[in-house]
Design a protein around this motif. Structure first.
Motif, mmCIF file in Angstrom:
data_model
loop_
_atom_site.group_PDB
_atom_site.id
_atom_site.type_symbol
_atom_site.label_atom_id
_atom_site.label_comp_id
_atom_site.label_asym_id
_atom_site.label_seq_id
_atom_site.Cartn_x
_atom_site.Cartn_y
_atom_site.Cartn_z
ATOM 1 N N ASP A 1 51.972 80.017 78.012
ATOM 2 C CA ASP A 1 51.445 79.792 76.677
ATOM 3 C C ASP A 1 51.925 78.422 76.197
ATOM 4 O OD1 ASP A 1 50.820 79.778 73.999
ATOM 5 O OD2 ASP A 1 51.166 81.928 73.756
ATOM 6 N N LEU A 2 51.002 77.465 76.168
ATOM 7 C CA LEU A 2 51.362 76.088 75.824
ATOM 8 C C LEU A 2 51.836 75.973 74.375
ATOM 9 C CD1 LEU A 2 51.437 73.329 77.216
ATOM 10 C CD2 LEU A 2 49.204 72.857 76.223
ATOM 11 N N ASP A 3 51.248 76.784 73.474
ATOM 12 C CA ASP A 3 51.660 76.721 72.069
ATOM 13 C C ASP A 3 53.140 77.066 71.916
ATOM 14 O OD1 ASP A 3 49.237 75.926 71.186
ATOM 15 O OD2 ASP A 3 48.519 77.935 70.667
ATOM 16 N N LYS A 4 53.588 78.054 72.712
ATOM 17 C CA LYS A 4 54.999 78.448 72.633
ATOM 18 C C LYS A 4 55.899 77.350 73.198
ATOM 19 C CE LYS A 4 54.193 83.378 72.415
ATOM 20 N NZ LYS A 4 54.163 84.673 73.086
ATOM 21 N N PHE A 5 55.403 76.662 74.230
ATOM 22 C CA PHE A 5 56.167 75.536 74.770
ATOM 23 C C PHE A 5 56.346 74.470 73.692
ATOM 24 C CE2 PHE A 5 55.824 71.208 76.534
ATOM 25 C CZ PHE A 5 57.047 71.130 77.182
ATOM 26 N N LEU A 6 55.261 74.152 72.977
ATOM 27 C CA LEU A 6 55.335 73.123 71.930
ATOM 28 C C LEU A 6 56.247 73.578 70.788
ATOM 29 C CD1 LEU A 6 51.618 71.913 71.832
ATOM 30 C CD2 LEU A 6 53.575 70.760 72.838
ATOM 31 N N TYR A 7 56.179 74.862 70.457
ATOM 32 C CA TYR A 7 57.058 75.438 69.423
ATOM 33 C C TYR A 7 58.517 75.191 69.813
ATOM 34 C CZ TYR A 7 58.955 79.128 66.333
ATOM 35 O OH TYR A 7 59.666 79.828 65.375
ATOM 36 N N GLN A 8 58.840 75.463 71.083
ATOM 37 C CA GLN A 8 60.239 75.317 71.512
ATOM 38 C C GLN A 8 60.614 73.848 71.719
ATOM 39 O OE1 GLN A 8 60.668 78.085 74.799
ATOM 40 N NE2 GLN A 8 61.041 79.768 73.384
ATOM 41 N N LEU A 9 59.618 73.009 72.055
ATOM 42 C CA LEU A 9 59.892 71.574 72.191
ATOM 43 C C LEU A 9 60.319 70.994 70.841
ATOM 44 C CD1 LEU A 9 59.668 69.119 74.208
ATOM 45 C CD2 LEU A 9 57.421 68.709 73.223
ATOM 46 N N VAL A 10 59.527 71.280 69.795
ATOM 47 C CA VAL A 10 59.899 70.817 68.451
ATOM 48 C C VAL A 10 61.190 71.522 68.008
ATOM 49 C CG1 VAL A 10 59.177 70.751 66.032
ATOM 50 C CG2 VAL A 10 57.529 70.252 67.829
ATOM 51 N N GLY A 11 61.323 72.794 68.416
ATOM 52 C CA GLY A 11 62.546 73.544 68.104
ATOM 53 C C GLY A 11 63.780 72.872 68.684
ATOM 54 N N MET A 12 63.666 72.318 69.891
ATOM 55 C CA MET A 12 64.810 71.642 70.511
ATOM 56 C C MET A 12 65.190 70.388 69.728
ATOM 57 S SD MET A 12 66.128 73.279 73.042
ATOM 58 C CE MET A 12 67.221 71.968 73.504
ATOM 59 N N VAL A 13 64.173 69.683 69.185
ATOM 60 C CA VAL A 13 64.474 68.504 68.336
ATOM 61 C C VAL A 13 65.253 68.968 67.101
ATOM 62 C CG1 VAL A 13 63.492 66.614 66.986
ATOM 63 C CG2 VAL A 13 62.405 67.290 69.126
ATOM 64 N N LEU A 14 64.761 70.058 66.493
ATOM 65 C CA LEU A 14 65.431 70.587 65.296
ATOM 66 C C LEU A 14 66.840 71.069 65.633
ATOM 67 C CD1 LEU A 14 62.412 72.572 63.811
ATOM 68 C CD2 LEU A 14 63.394 70.457 62.922
ATOM 69 N N LEU A 15 66.963 71.639 66.833
ATOM 70 C CA LEU A 15 68.276 72.126 67.281
ATOM 71 C C LEU A 15 69.272 70.969 67.343
ATOM 72 C CD1 LEU A 15 69.977 74.413 68.673
ATOM 73 C CD2 LEU A 15 69.079 73.612 70.807
ATOM 74 N N ILE A 16 68.848 69.847 67.908
ATOM 75 C CA ILE A 16 69.752 68.691 68.016
ATOM 76 C C ILE A 16 70.112 68.163 66.627
ATOM 77 C CG2 ILE A 16 69.751 66.229 68.672
ATOM 78 C CD1 ILE A 16 68.746 67.057 71.360
ATOM 79 N N MET A 17 69.115 68.151 65.733
ATOM 80 C CA MET A 17 69.403 67.681 64.363
ATOM 81 C C MET A 17 70.366 68.634 63.654
ATOM 82 S SD MET A 17 65.586 66.520 63.354
ATOM 83 C CE MET A 17 66.048 65.794 61.807
ATOM 84 N N ALA A 18 70.160 69.936 63.870
ATOM 85 C CA ALA A 18 71.036 70.917 63.223
ATOM 86 C C ALA A 18 72.456 70.812 63.765
ATOM 87 C CB ALA A 18 70.488 72.325 63.438
ATOM 88 N N GLN A 19 72.574 70.583 65.084
ATOM 89 C CA GLN A 19 73.917 70.441 65.671
ATOM 90 C C GLN A 19 74.603 69.194 65.123
ATOM 91 O OE1 GLN A 19 74.825 72.539 68.878
ATOM 92 N NE2 GLN A 19 73.420 73.758 67.723
ATOM 93 N N THR A 20 73.808 68.145 64.875
ATOM 94 C CA THR A 20 74.381 66.927 64.299
ATOM 95 C C THR A 20 74.915 67.228 62.898
ATOM 96 O OG1 THR A 20 72.700 65.706 65.506
ATOM 97 C CG2 THR A 20 73.889 64.485 63.836
ATOM 98 N N ALA A 21 74.137 68.028 62.152
ATOM 99 C CA ALA A 21 74.550 68.343 60.779
ATOM 100 C C ALA A 21 75.747 69.290 60.754
ATOM 101 C CB ALA A 21 73.383 68.975 60.019
#
Lengths: 254, 257
Positions: free
Chosen positions: A46-66
């Motif tokens: 499911d490509l949509d789920k891949f994109l969800y988790q791809l953007v999620g990984m960006v958010l994850l890195i930002m959250a870890q920074t915060a």
């Protein structure tokens, strides 16, 4: 805050290379989840789920920074004895910490967002790539509640003498309750209720709607503003901590 | 060796429990991260509850193996501060000492396993069902022995590295993933067949197979193959330990200390 930017650059410039390398992990882990999901689902993808988790990984890195980086910066300033100098200087230690955070975010967040945007441009087109970059900017601007939680938890640093336990728990809480890698809707009702009390899920959902849905859900602006109470709480607790350190004179707690 | 296990367990507990907040936060966050990974992968399957049930024991397997691997990676410190010199001078044979240390590390994962079970209960509203308890016990014994033997051998590899973290990270993922942490029985048949050729599959996967009741090969055959893998790993770990002791006697050091 200008002094903070100068100090952050002087102290952390060498680490920014490593921080940029972390950005490479965004597509790596998103692809790993996709592959594991493909195998576990018996070959369905499911490509949509891949994109969800791809953007999620960006958010994850930002959250870890915060969360994590802020706590580790406080730990480093305290163990190195600089906090006492900062408290005595015309610069506010809090402004210096926020400068550290903004620089970390600019390096790690931009690196991760650029990689994710390039992949999204290839899969969905340039418009979605631009939306992802905009979503990252919005997530940066709305990440103060997470910084607030880190500041509030810093109250326990002098007794724990190690930022690790605090950052580990805060990091995993962001991901577990934040709907970063999966929608909060798959959790049971009790955990969903707990998730609504924390600022992570709304923060991630708003940014993701902009990046992948090309729309800003205006109804979420109210809760997003409400969660700023966590930042206010963090600033208040930080003030209490600084006052107690000033009273005791024990800035160097290691 | 039987006397070594309680002693090593006591040592591992004392080393890991200090400071206590760090140990508790570490084990709780590792367990929660595993649940995050579990949910992130299960979300791809249509029925999340069913997929989580299928993947749960793979997470347990990973948690235990991860504790063993990081325990092995920490041996560099024991070489640097001279503890390994005492081990070499003691009457205990090195392979039995390392095996005891690895088993102790796996026991140190117990609180994490309980946290995983607790989160599973919160999410699913029940404890993970065990489809074939007798096979599960046999599979667990094979898994713990096989992985303890693997990590005891890797201890002597890690000890030679200046920074063993990267190698430990690679090992902690490579072995479980090539051993059926994600059950091959849930995979497309072509992908599942590849696991038949991985020796780690016979050491790791019976835990997952017996818990889910879905086997890639006939259960007695898989368990017999697992026992054979354990025997081979034992011989290998003895040889690696003997070779390391000989190297130590020649060079006067274990690795980069």
């Amino acid at each position: 805050m200008r002094a903070g930017f100068y100090l952050a650059l002087r102290l952390n410039l060498r680490q920014y290379g490593a921080l940029l390398l972390v950005s490479v992990l965004v597509p790596f882990f998103a692809a790993l989840f996709y592959l594991a999901g493909w195998t576990a689902a018996g070959g369905r993808s499911d490509l949509d789920k891949f994109l969800y988790q791809l953007v999620g990984m960006v958010l994850l890195i930002m959250a870890q920074t915060a969360s994590s980086n802020v706590l580790w910066h406080i730990g480093a300033l305290t163990s190195g004895g600089q906090l006492e100098y900062l408290a005595a200087s015309p610069s506010s230690p809090l402004a210096v910490l926020l400068a550290f955070y903004l620089l970390d975010l600019a390096v790690a967040g931009l690196g991760a967002a650029a990689i994710a945007a390039a992949i999204i441009a290839a899969l969905r087109g340039a418009l979605f790539a631009l939306a992802t970059l905009l979503a990252t900017a919005i997530a940066s601007a709305t990440s103060l509640p997470i910084v607030g939680l880190a500041l509030a938890l810093a109250y326990f640093l002098p007794s724990l003498r190690n930022p690790s336990p605090l950052s580990m728990i805060l990091n995993v809480a962001v991901v577990f309750f934040g709907g970063v890698l999966y929608p909060v809707g798959i959790l049971p009702a009790s955990l969903q209720a707990l998730s609504r009390l924390l600022p992570f899920a709304t923060w991630a959902e708003f940014a993701r709607s902009v990046g992948l849905g090309l729309q800003a859900p205006l109804r979420e602006l109210g809760p997003l503003a409400g969660y700023l109470a966590y930042f206010a709480l963090g600033v208040a607790v930080w003030g209490v901590l600084m006052r107690s350190l000033r009273r005791s004179g024990l800035y160097h707690v290691w | 060796m039987s006397g070594d296990i309680p002693r090593e367990l006591w040592l591992a507990v004392r080393l890991r429990l200090r400071p206590l907040p760090l140990f508790l936060a570490g084990i709780a966050s590792t367990a929660m991260w595993l649940v995050v990974v579990l949910l992130a992968v299960a979300w791809y399957g249509g029925n999340v509850a069913y997929t989580v049930r299928f993947l749960f024991w793979g997470a347990v397997v990973f948690l235990v193996f991860s504790e063993q691997t990081w325990g092995a990676a920490a041996f560099g410190d024991l070489a640097r501060n001279g503890v390994m010199d005492y081990v070499a001078a003691s009457p205990t044979r090195l392979h039995s000492y390392l095996l005891a240390a690895s088993l102790a590390s796996s026991l140190a994962a117990t609180p994490g396993v309980f946290i995983l079970l607790g989160i599973y209960y919160l999410i699913q509203g029940e404890l993970p069902p065990l489809a074939q308890p007798a096979y599960f016990v046999a599979g667990l014994a094979i898994f713990l022995t096989a992985t303890a033997l693997i990590t005891s051998s890797f201890t002597l590899v890690f000890i030679r590295l200046r920074n063993p973290s990267l190698a430990a990270n690679a090992v902690q993922w490579a072995i479980p993933l090539s051993g059926g942490m994600i059950p091959p029985t849930a995979m497309p048949p072509e992908a599942a067949k590849a696991f038949l050729f991985s020796p780690f599959q016979y050491g790791v996967a019976p835990v997952v197979y017996s818990a889910t009741g879905s086997w890639l090969v006939d259960p007695p055959l898989a368990l017999a193959a697992g026992a054979a893998v354990v025997a081979v790993l034992y011989v290998l770990s003895v040889r690696v330990a003997e070779s390391a002791v000989e190297g130590y006697k020649t060079a006067g050091k274990w690795g980069v200390e």
